[in-house]
Design an enzyme around this catalytic site. Structure first.
Site, short mmCIF file in Angstrom:
data_model
loop_
_atom_site.label_atom_id
_atom_site.label_comp_id
_atom_site.label_asym_id
_atom_site.label_seq_id
_atom_site.Cartn_x
_atom_site.Cartn_y
_atom_site.Cartn_z
N ARG A 1 -10.35 -11.55 1.60
CA ARG A 1 -11.14 -12.61 1.10
C ARG A 1 -10.35 -13.83 1.28
O ARG A 1 -11.05 -14.89 1.43
CB ARG A 1 -11.57 -12.27 -0.47
CG ARG A 1 -10.27 -11.93 -1.14
CD ARG A 1 -10.54 -11.38 -2.47
NE ARG A 1 -10.76 -9.60 -2.22
CZ ARG A 1 -11.11 -8.97 -3.21
NH1 ARG A 1 -11.24 -9.33 -4.58
NH2 ARG A 1 -11.22 -7.81 -3.02
N LYS B 1 0.87 -1.23 -0.01
CA LYS B 1 0.09 -0.01 0.06
C LYS B 1 1.02 1.18 -0.12
O LYS B 1 2.03 1.39 0.51
CB LYS B 1 -0.70 0.01 1.06
CG LYS B 1 -2.05 -0.98 1.43
CD LYS B 1 -2.97 -0.71 2.50
CE LYS B 1 -3.92 -1.90 2.57
NZ LYS B 1 -4.88 -1.76 1.35
N1 BES Z 1 -8.12 -3.67 4.34
C1 BES Z 1 -8.29 -3.29 2.91
C2 BES Z 1 -9.59 -2.59 2.60
C3 BES Z 1 -9.81 -1.27 3.45
C4 BES Z 1 -9.42 0.05 2.77
C5 BES Z 1 -10.50 -1.14 4.39
C6 BES Z 1 -9.69 1.22 3.35
C7 BES Z 1 -10.68 0.03 5.14
C8 BES Z 1 -10.21 1.34 4.48
C9 BES Z 1 -8.24 -4.36 1.77
O1 BES Z 1 -7.59 -5.55 2.28
C10 BES Z 1 -7.62 -4.02 0.53
O2 BES Z 1 -6.69 -3.59 0.80
N2 BES Z 1 -8.51 -4.07 -0.51
C11 BES Z 1 -7.96 -3.61 -1.81
C12 BES Z 1 -8.71 -4.61 -2.66
C13 BES Z 1 -7.97 -4.49 -4.09
C14 BES Z 1 -6.53 -4.82 -3.95
C15 BES Z 1 -8.55 -5.36 -4.88
C16 BES Z 1 -8.66 -2.30 -1.86
O3 BES Z 1 -9.88 -1.94 -1.42
O4 BES Z 1 -7.80 -1.49 -2.61
MN MN Z 2 -5.70 -5.44 1.85
#
Ligand code: BES
Ligand code: MN
Ligand code: ZN
Length: 489
Positions: free
Chosen positions: A339, A265
């Site tokens: 997931r 991230k």
């Molecule tokens: N934990 C995150 C989602 C999230 C983002 C929760 C902001 C709370 C606040 C999740 O694991 C994630 O990183 N999801 C990705 C999925 C993508 C790679 C398909 C996302 O939402 O960017």
């Molecule tokens: Mn994530």
């Protein structure tokens, strides 16, 4: 744990109002009427109360809002608060009104002169929820809040009716504390220990360690936690308050920190990912509530606790893992880890408990925040009746929830060239494709709801019933769902 402020009920005693310390709260209905309590307070203050309630400005004070008189003459209180609340206030209005009172509670305590008003308990409950403050990681603690005394006509009945709200407030705080804790404190081990401590409440709690999960074939979950020095764990909490019927299963995503893994991230805001165990936090808080109030229902809560981080042995984009179900998944993006954790825990839950229904909760997708913001959690379901009951429970508790669609066309976005499916489906409908991924791991006859709480688990500003930070969204809803749909008698 952060303790809720102390709330107790006492019989209305007009003589005691003059000597009550701290804050004294008088209710004014839609007409500005304050009843016998108001008449006494008006007399004590030599007419100040009526001057306030009859003023032009007071006509503009809305339901749930307050007006304050400081250092009222004739009383020992420091603050006299007039709270506007209609006689037939809804539960939600009363709770929010209580939330507004939290700001007026200081070290001297608060006396709420509710007398014969309905919803005194709801006001107190809202006050409790809003008065939460997380200062476990501060060396300088805020001064302890004084106690809340609610003066009512029938204190014994009020006290008895308040047992459940008191249990719920404690459980919401349990969840908020978990979500607010930083990841160096709330490791997977610490999380599991806090859940194991709930054995004292009569819950059956077990921990599956990595070796157990290897035997079970939970390779998708294990791959997420592989690079972490924190051991991955699944914690199983059982509350058997019902008969021999199949349980309701609650599954929570418990990523104690989500760096994104090799699909790292960006730095900005990454610190928020301490809340990525929010789903697990809500499951834990709900199980606590059911145990504290001895719910007459069978409910099992399972949480997958992992840290998603980077190291030489981290899983990489392009890896293919075999889930407990047997399906293979091509890991396109290691940041779509929630997931991967849930799919194995959900499969295990169905395999072992044959649940009557299954609800998973997760801070699953950023796309959920784009779709619904911070006002509603997104609900996805394969069963209209089950989903309807969940939405109704959320409505009753004033927690925003909105149903989102599923569909085979969305699932097609998950097709993989080399495995049974991919773990991401591209940018369009990111929350729906995540839900479609999970749906692969729901057995045909299991009624299922997926709740994406990414937008509601944590808020950057104050809410009517919680300060900024963790909200505990979902504990009240799930407890209500159990109370209304699963408890006998
Ligand atoms: N934990 C995150 C989602 C999230 C983002 C929760 C902001 C709370 C606040 C999740 O694991 C994630 O990183 N999801 C990705 C999925 C993508 C790679 C398909 C996302 O939402 O960017
Ligand atoms: Mn994530
Ligand atoms: Zn995540």
């Amino acid at each position: 744990m952060t303790d809720p402020v102390s709330v107790s009920f006492a019989a209305t005693d007009l003589d005691a109002i003059a000597t009550a310390k701290g804050t004294v709260v008088v209710l004014a209905d839609e007409e500005g009427r304050t009843g016998p309590v108001g008449r006494r307070v008006n007399k004590l203050t030599r007419g100040a109360l009526n001057r306030l309630t009859e003023s032009e400005g007071f006509a503009k004070v809305k339901t749930g809002q307050t007006r304050t008189i400081a250092m009222p003459v004739g009383m020992e209180a420091e603050t006299l608060v007039v709270l506007r609340l209609p006689k037939k206030a809804t539960q939600d209005e009363a709770r929010r009104a209580g939330g507004a009172l939290a700001a007026t509670l200081g070290t001297g305590g608060l006396t709420l002169c509710a007398d014969k008003a309905r919803r005194a308990g709801d006001i107190a409950f809202g006050l409790m929820l809003r008065a939460y403050a997380f200062d476990a990681r501060k060396t300088e603690k805020a001064d302890a809040k004084g106690a809340v005394t609610v003066m009512v006509a029938d204190p014994d009945a009020a006290e008895a009716a308040f047992a459940a709200p008191r249990a719920l407030a404690e459980s919401v705080f349990f969840t908020r504390d978990l979500v607010n804790e930083p990841a160096n404190v709330l490791t997977t081990t610490e999380f599991a220990d806090r859940l194991l401590a709930m054995k004292d409440l009569g819950l059956k709690v077990e921990v599956l360690e990595e070796a157990d999960m290897e035997k079970l074939g939970m390779n998708a979950l294990l791959a997420v936690g592989m690079a972490s020095v924190m051991p991955s764990k699944v914690v199983v909490m059982q509350w058997n308050g019902g008969g021999d019927e199949a349980p309701l299963a609650l599954i929570g995503k418990g990523v104690v920190f989500d760096t994104g893994g090799i699909s790292l991230k960006p730095a900005g805001g990454m610190e928020e990912m301490t809340m990525d165990m929010g789903g697990a936090g809500v499951v834990a808080g709900t199980m606590r509530a059911l145990a504290l109030r001895k719910a007459k229902a069978n409910v099992v809560g399972l949480v997958g606790l992992v840290e998603n981080t980077v190291a030489g042995n981290a899983q990489r984009p392009g890896d293919v893992v075999t889930t407990m179900k047997g399906d293979t998944v091509e890991v396109i993006n290691t940041d779509a880890e929630g997931r991967m954790v849930l799919c194995d825990v959900m499969w295990y839950a169905q395999d072992r408990f044959k649940p009557a229904g299954m609800i998973d909760l997760a801070t699953l997708t950023g796309a959920m925040i784009i779709a619904l913001g911070h006002e509603h959690a997104g609900i996805f379901s394969n069963d209209d009746a089950f989903c309807g009951a969940l939405l109704k429970a959320a409505g009753t508790e004033g927690e925003g929830a909105w149903r989102m669609p599923l569909g085979d066309k969305y699932a097609e976005q998950l097709k993989s060239r080399i495995a049974d499916c991919k773990n991401v489906g591209g940018r369009p409908a990111g929350s729906i494709t995540a839900a479609e991924f999970l749906k692969r791991f729901v057995k045909d006859d299991t009624p299922w709801c997926h709740i994406d709480i990414a937008g509601v688990a944590l808020k950057s500003g104050d809410s009517p019933l919680s300060p900024k930070g963790a909200t505990g969204w979902g504990v009240l809803t799930l407890d209500r769902l159990v109370a209304d749909g699963y408890e006998k008698g």
